[in-house]
Motif scaffolding. Structure first.
Motif, PDB file in Angstrom:
ATOM      1  N   VAL A   8       0.845  -1.194   0.000  1.00  0.00           N
ATOM      2  CA  VAL A   8       0.000   0.000   0.000  1.00  0.00           C
ATOM      3  C   VAL A   8       0.880   1.244   0.000  1.00  0.00           C
ATOM      4  CG1 VAL A   8      -1.820   1.247   1.226  1.00  0.00           C
ATOM      5  CG2 VAL A   8      -1.783  -1.255   1.275  1.00  0.00           C
ATOM      6  N   LEU A   9       0.648   2.128  -0.967  1.00  0.00           N
ATOM      7  CA  LEU A   9       1.372   3.387  -1.002  1.00  0.00           C
ATOM      8  C   LEU A   9       0.868   4.275   0.119  1.00  0.00           C
ATOM      9  CD1 LEU A   9       3.527   4.872  -2.744  1.00  0.00           C
ATOM     10  CD2 LEU A   9       1.627   6.141  -3.708  1.00  0.00           C
ATOM     11  N   ARG A  10       1.765   4.652   1.025  1.00  0.00           N
ATOM     12  CA  ARG A  10       1.418   5.484   2.175  1.00  0.00           C
ATOM     13  C   ARG A  10       2.108   6.833   2.040  1.00  0.00           C
ATOM     14  NH1 ARG A  10      -0.138   2.946   7.017  1.00  0.00           N
ATOM     15  NH2 ARG A  10      -0.863   5.065   7.402  1.00  0.00           N
ATOM     16  N   SER A  17       6.153   9.696  -0.211  1.00  0.00           N
ATOM     17  CA  SER A  17       5.480   8.401  -0.155  1.00  0.00           C
ATOM     18  C   SER A  17       6.449   7.275   0.162  1.00  0.00           C
ATOM     19  CB  SER A  17       4.783   8.118  -1.486  1.00  0.00           C
ATOM     20  OG  SER A  17       5.753   7.977  -2.514  1.00  0.00           O
ATOM     21  N   MET A  19       6.146   2.700   0.206  1.00  0.00           N
ATOM     22  CA  MET A  19       5.326   1.508   0.014  1.00  0.00           C
ATOM     23  C   MET A  19       5.418   0.663   1.282  1.00  0.00           C
ATOM     24  SD  MET A  19       3.288   0.250  -2.287  1.00  0.00           S
ATOM     25  CE  MET A  19       3.729   0.974  -3.854  1.00  0.00           C
ATOM     26  N   THR A  85      -0.687  -4.475  -5.334  1.00  0.00           N
ATOM     27  CA  THR A  85      -0.199  -3.135  -5.024  1.00  0.00           C
ATOM     28  C   THR A  85      -1.360  -2.159  -5.127  1.00  0.00           C
ATOM     29  OG1 THR A  85       2.009  -3.663  -5.835  1.00  0.00           O
ATOM     30  CG2 THR A  85       1.418  -1.325  -5.713  1.00  0.00           C
ATOM     31  N   GLU A  87      -2.621   1.853  -4.774  1.00  0.00           N
ATOM     32  CA  GLU A  87      -2.160   3.230  -4.829  1.00  0.00           C
ATOM     33  C   GLU A  87      -3.351   4.161  -5.000  1.00  0.00           C
ATOM     34  OE1 GLU A  87       1.791   3.434  -7.263  1.00  0.00           O
ATOM     35  OE2 GLU A  87       0.440   1.989  -8.233  1.00  0.00           O
ATOM     36  N   LYS A  90      -4.590   8.488  -9.815  1.00  0.00           N
ATOM     37  CA  LYS A  90      -3.795   9.548 -10.428  1.00  0.00           C
ATOM     38  C   LYS A  90      -4.754  10.621 -10.959  1.00  0.00           C
ATOM     39  CE  LYS A  90      -0.041   6.982 -10.185  1.00  0.00           C
ATOM     40  NZ  LYS A  90       0.410   6.777  -8.859  1.00  0.00           N
ATOM     41  N   TRP A  94      -3.883  14.399  -4.128  1.00  0.00           N
ATOM     42  CA  TRP A  94      -3.616  13.333  -3.165  1.00  0.00           C
ATOM     43  C   TRP A  94      -3.728  13.898  -1.757  1.00  0.00           C
ATOM     44  CZ3 TRP A  94       1.807  11.067  -1.940  1.00  0.00           C
ATOM     45  CH2 TRP A  94       1.689   9.867  -1.247  1.00  0.00           C
ATOM     46  N   ASP A  97      -2.363   8.576   1.889  1.00  0.00           N
ATOM     47  CA  ASP A  97      -2.464   7.135   1.647  1.00  0.00           C
ATOM     48  C   ASP A  97      -3.314   6.865   0.398  1.00  0.00           C
ATOM     49  OD1 ASP A  97      -0.929   6.960   3.954  1.00  0.00           O
ATOM     50  OD2 ASP A  97      -2.611   6.415   5.240  1.00  0.00           O
ATOM     51  N   LEU A  98      -4.418   6.152   0.531  1.00  0.00           N
ATOM     52  CA  LEU A  98      -5.261   5.836  -0.624  1.00  0.00           C
ATOM     53  C   LEU A  98      -6.356   6.861  -0.865  1.00  0.00           C
ATOM     54  CD1 LEU A  98      -5.586   1.977  -0.124  1.00  0.00           C
ATOM     55  CD2 LEU A  98      -4.028   3.228  -1.637  1.00  0.00           C
TER      56      LEU A  98
END
Length: 103
Positions: A8-10, A17, A19, A85, A87, A90, A94, A97-98
């Protein structure tokens, strides 16, 4: 015991960021949103993900990228033994996180 792996992209725009890898027990029929709820409830309560299906009976807010493809986390099912994965979307601001800003 079967597991699933979630990368999870944090982070956020200001802090950058990273991962983060989570390994959780797989339960038949679980959605990716269920998996994220489990992480929040049992491993890391700071994980941010937008949803409204549990509290407002609304839908379409839990969209994220899963292995690079946009989808609704509530309707995407986890598969035993997989690594995914996750994210933020886009093209949207942002938040963390998600979570992205709703325009």
């Amino acid at each position: 015991m079967s597991t699933i792996q979630l990368n999870v992209l944090r982070g956020d725009e200001d802090q950058g960021s990273t991962m983060v890898h989570y390994e959780i027990l797989f339960e038949e029929g679980m959605s990716l949103l269920d998996a994220l709820f489990w992480i929040r409830e049992n491993m890391d309560s700071s994980l941010a993900v937008r949803y409204s299906c549990r509290s407002a009976n609304a839908c379409k807010e839990c969209m994220a990228l899963v292995d690079g493809k946009a989808g609704y986390l509530c309707s995407m099912r986890a598969k035993e033994g997989t690594t995914l994965t996750l994210e933020p979307l886009k093209g949207r601001p942002w938040v963390r996180d998600l979570t992205t800003a709703i325009e």
